[in-house]
Design an enzyme around this catalytic site. Structure first.
Site, PDB file in Angstrom:
ATOM      1  N   LYS A  40      26.919  32.721  31.512  1.00 27.91           N
ATOM      2  CA  LYS A  40      27.835  32.123  32.487  1.00 27.91           C
ATOM      3  C   LYS A  40      28.729  33.191  33.106  1.00 27.91           C
ATOM      4  CE  LYS A  40      31.203  30.937  28.874  1.00 27.91           C
ATOM      5  NZ  LYS A  40      31.892  29.833  28.178  1.00 27.91           N
ATOM      6  N   TYR A 253      56.946  53.075  39.962  1.00 28.36           N
ATOM      7  CA  TYR A 253      57.996  52.404  40.725  1.00 28.36           C
ATOM      8  C   TYR A 253      59.221  52.166  39.845  1.00 28.36           C
ATOM      9  CZ  TYR A 253      54.337  51.510  44.172  1.00 28.36           C
ATOM     10  OH  TYR A 253      53.347  51.664  45.092  1.00 28.36           O
TER      11      TYR A 253
END
Length: 375
Positions: A40, A253
């Site tokens: 799957k 950041y």
């Protein structure tokens, strides 16, 4: 097949021979009749076509998928295989399933009634034994036993253990016994309880039919013991730049990391756009051979910084590659640091990275078609 020395994006390498080895390992442990592969979600992100092609060449004749479209792809690859569709008739009609010789897994009485109205059809029926998701609950099973199933042919009764890694819980009545009690008044059909963890931990779950996914891809589903499985996927990221930073320099950041002293920092071409979890900010590591390089700062969209201070200089230079998981760091280790199941990290990174396939004796046309720079 070789990888270009210089690159600007991560690469997942998939070893199809190891997939075949894991299949054989599972087959050797399984004592029941029918062993099926769960493919799957594009074979857990690793690519439906190459995975099914390899497993079919090793004797797999039963596949489990989520939906109709994926089932049709498997049918094109494995014309004689049994293909079970876990989402049942939600994505296709009974007529569609019959035309493609698919076996829908029916999950409630309404779906069973829909199938019966369409005429003769081979199906599987799911029972909920505690997971609380899809499948018939005890009151619905009693109604089903009373009303009958004609003209349907039930290929299998299936259930899903409520624990991924420990299929048998502490309940007074075992999962196996609950399952067998529930299907006792129903027509005889194959009994499917075993998943990957069951193969190694619960021989009593083997019964008639097993469906395995994680174990085939080398994911250890049984933390209590080391399993004889080989990692199939290896994720690598290229070094884009190396910089020597002074003490106090910020990385990422908002200066998510500040250098406590002079440091050599390698910037890798991988980030959360490629499926690397943001939760690995200042956690976890990449590897240059056996050398650990801790992640420093945040995970940005396409970049990640690692500390290569003290590593042999030749290993961490632009054009070299760092391993995120594979030979030196297991997928499960990195996933745990990010607070994720191993399969979640595998699928996310496989979807976000280029893939390249390796096999000792590949089908040249298949490997050429499926070794790609984009997922």
């Amino acid at each position: 097949m070789t990888v270009a020395v210089y690159a600007d994006s991560p690469l997942m390498e998939i070893d199809l021979d190891r997939l075949a080895s894991n299949w054989q390992t599972v087959r050797d442990r399984y004592t029941g009749d029918d062993l099926g592969a769960v493919v799957k979600c594009n074979a857990y992100g690793l690519g439906l076509e190459p995975v099914v092609a390899m497993l079919s060449s090793r004797g797999c004749r039963q596949y489990w998928v989520l939906g109709y479209d994926e089932a049709c792809r498997v049918r094109a690859l494995a014309p004689a295989a049994e293909i079970f569709v876990l989402n049942g008739l939600r994505g296709a009609s009974a007529r569609d399933c019959r035309a493609q010789r698919l076996i829908p897994v029916l999950n409630d009485l309404d779906e069973i009634a829909q199938a019966r109205r369409a005429g003769a059809l081979t199906v599987a029926i799911a029972l909920d034994t505690g997971l609380g998701r899809l499948g018939l609950r005890p009151e619905a099973i009693a109604r089903l036993a009373a009303q009958g199933l004609a003209p349907l042919r039930v290929r299998a009764w299936i259930t899903q253990p409520a624990s991924f890694s420990s299929p048998e819980g502490p309940e007074r009545q075992s999962l196996r016994d609950r399952f067998l009690d529930l299907i006792a008044p129903l027509p005889r059909a194959a009994r499917s309880l075993a998943i990957s963890a069951s193969i190694f931990e619960c021989p009593g779950h083997h019964l008639d039919m097993a469906r395995v996914g994680s174990a085939l891809y080398g994911v250890n589903t049984t933390p209590s013991q080391a399993l004889p499985l080989l990692p199939v996927a290896r994720l690598r990221a290229p070094v884009l730049q190396v910089a020597d930073l002074p003490a106090g320099a910020g990385i990422g950041y908002d200066q998510q990391f500040r250098c406590p002293g002079p440091m050599r920092i390698a910037t890798l071409g991988i980030g959360y756009a490629h499926g690397l979890p943001y939760a690995l900010m200042n956690r976890g590591a990449a590897y240059f051979g056996p050398h650990r390089a801790p992640i420093v700062g945040g995970i940005s969209m396409g970049l990640t910084s690692v500390d290569v201070t003290g590593l042999p200089a030749r290993l961490a230079v632009p054009g070299q590659w760092a391993e995120m998981f594979g030979e030196h760091q297991r997928l499960e280790t990195l996933a745990a640091l990010a607070g994720l199941p191993a399969n979640a990290l595998l699928i996310a990174t496989a979807a976000g990275c280029g893939r390249r396939y390796h096999a000792a004796h590949p089908d040249p046309s298949l490997v050429s078609r499926l070794s790609e720079s984009l997922p």
